[in-house]
Design a protein around this motif. Structure first.
Motif, PDB file in Angstrom:
ATOM      1  N   ASP A   1       9.725 -49.452 -16.232  1.00  0.00           N
ATOM      2  CA  ASP A   1      10.382 -49.686 -14.954  1.00  0.00           C
ATOM      3  C   ASP A   1      11.079 -51.046 -14.965  1.00  0.00           C
ATOM      4  OD1 ASP A   1      10.903 -48.803 -12.265  1.00  0.00           O
ATOM      5  OD2 ASP A   1       9.482 -50.331 -11.586  1.00  0.00           O
TER       6      ASP A   1
ATOM      7  N   ASP B   1      12.388 -43.523 -14.470  1.00  0.00           N
ATOM      8  CA  ASP B   1      12.996 -43.062 -13.217  1.00  0.00           C
ATOM      9  C   ASP B   1      14.500 -42.858 -13.302  1.00  0.00           C
ATOM     10  OD1 ASP B   1      10.626 -42.821 -11.804  1.00  0.00           O
ATOM     11  OD2 ASP B   1      10.710 -44.871 -11.040  1.00  0.00           O
TER      12      ASP B   1
ATOM     13  N   SER C   1      19.423 -42.487 -10.717  1.00  0.00           N
ATOM     14  CA  SER C   1      17.981 -42.406 -10.529  1.00  0.00           C
ATOM     15  C   SER C   1      17.672 -41.631  -9.259  1.00  0.00           C
ATOM     16  CB  SER C   1      17.376 -43.807 -10.410  1.00  0.00           C
ATOM     17  OG  SER C   1      16.000 -43.722 -10.072  1.00  0.00           O
TER      18      SER C   1
ATOM     19  N   ARG D   1      15.243 -42.402  -7.469  1.00  0.00           N
ATOM     20  CA  ARG D   1      14.565 -43.383  -6.622  1.00  0.00           C
ATOM     21  C   ARG D   1      15.579 -44.304  -5.948  1.00  0.00           C
ATOM     22  NH1 ARG D   1      10.946 -47.071  -9.943  1.00  0.00           N
ATOM     23  NH2 ARG D   1      12.225 -48.829  -9.329  1.00  0.00           N
TER      24      ARG D   1
ATOM     25  N   ARG E   1      16.607 -48.303  -7.239  1.00  0.00           N
ATOM     26  CA  ARG E   1      16.030 -48.323  -8.597  1.00  0.00           C
ATOM     27  C   ARG E   1      16.531 -49.507  -9.412  1.00  0.00           C
ATOM     28  NH1 ARG E   1      14.704 -49.713 -12.480  1.00  0.00           N
ATOM     29  NH2 ARG E   1      14.005 -48.721 -14.393  1.00  0.00           N
TER      30      ARG E   1
END
Length: 169
Positions: free
Chosen positions: A9, A47, A141, A143, A146
């Protein structure tokens, strides 16, 4: 979405830079290096649901300001939009303005092109060498938020390594 145990990440961008230089060493072909670069990013950062290139090609409806479109190139992820005009969406904006565009929430970006409805954030970096634009590198992503300034700097550096190692013409 694909992720390897080594994916992170918060990537160690200096380490990724060394690894990328090794991956690209000895090969200068655009398509080969773009395929390798896309796979490298997709498997090294968590992600992500898409990572790949859109390369400049003659526009389907050229105008004096932008004679090129962005045509889908090597990538990792789901099926994508095939052709994107300059100035349209995040990719077209990055290409037209020749700057990285980092979007925390693509649904709030005016003119966003939803190639994959699962995408929520995006970063697009123009592929420029010797003042000429050759395309963009796009990462999506699922998310929100991100990508941040650290990712932008790290990814821009990785793309600079790709650009130096690749014959773009």
């Amino acid at each position: 979405m694909f992720s390897t145990p080594a994916a992170s990440d918060k990537p160690d961008y200096p380490m990724l830079a060394r690894q990328l230089a090794s991956v690209l060493e000895g090969e200068r072909n655009l398509i080969t290096n773009a395929a390798q670069f896309s796979a490298f990013i997709y498997s090294s950062i968590t992600d992500l649901n898409w990572a790949g290139f859109y390369l400049c090609a003659p526009a389907s409806k050229p105008d004096a300001e932008f004679p090129n479109d962005l045509l889908l190139g090597p990538f990792q992820g789901k099926v994508a939009c095939t052709r994107i005009p300059f100035k349209r969406g995040v990719c077209g904006t990055a290409a037209a303005e020749r700057r990285t565009v980092l979007v925390e929430n693509v649904h709030a970006f005016p003119g966003h092109i939803a190639c994959d409805s699962a995408s929520n954030s995006e970063i697009v970096i123009p592929l420029i060498k010797d003042g000429e634009i050759y395309g963009v590198f796009d990462i999506d992503s699922p998310r929100l938020k991100r990508f941040d300034a650290e990712d932008q700097l790290g990814l821009e550096n990785l793309l600079a390594i790709f650009t130096a190692a690749t014959d773009l013409k």
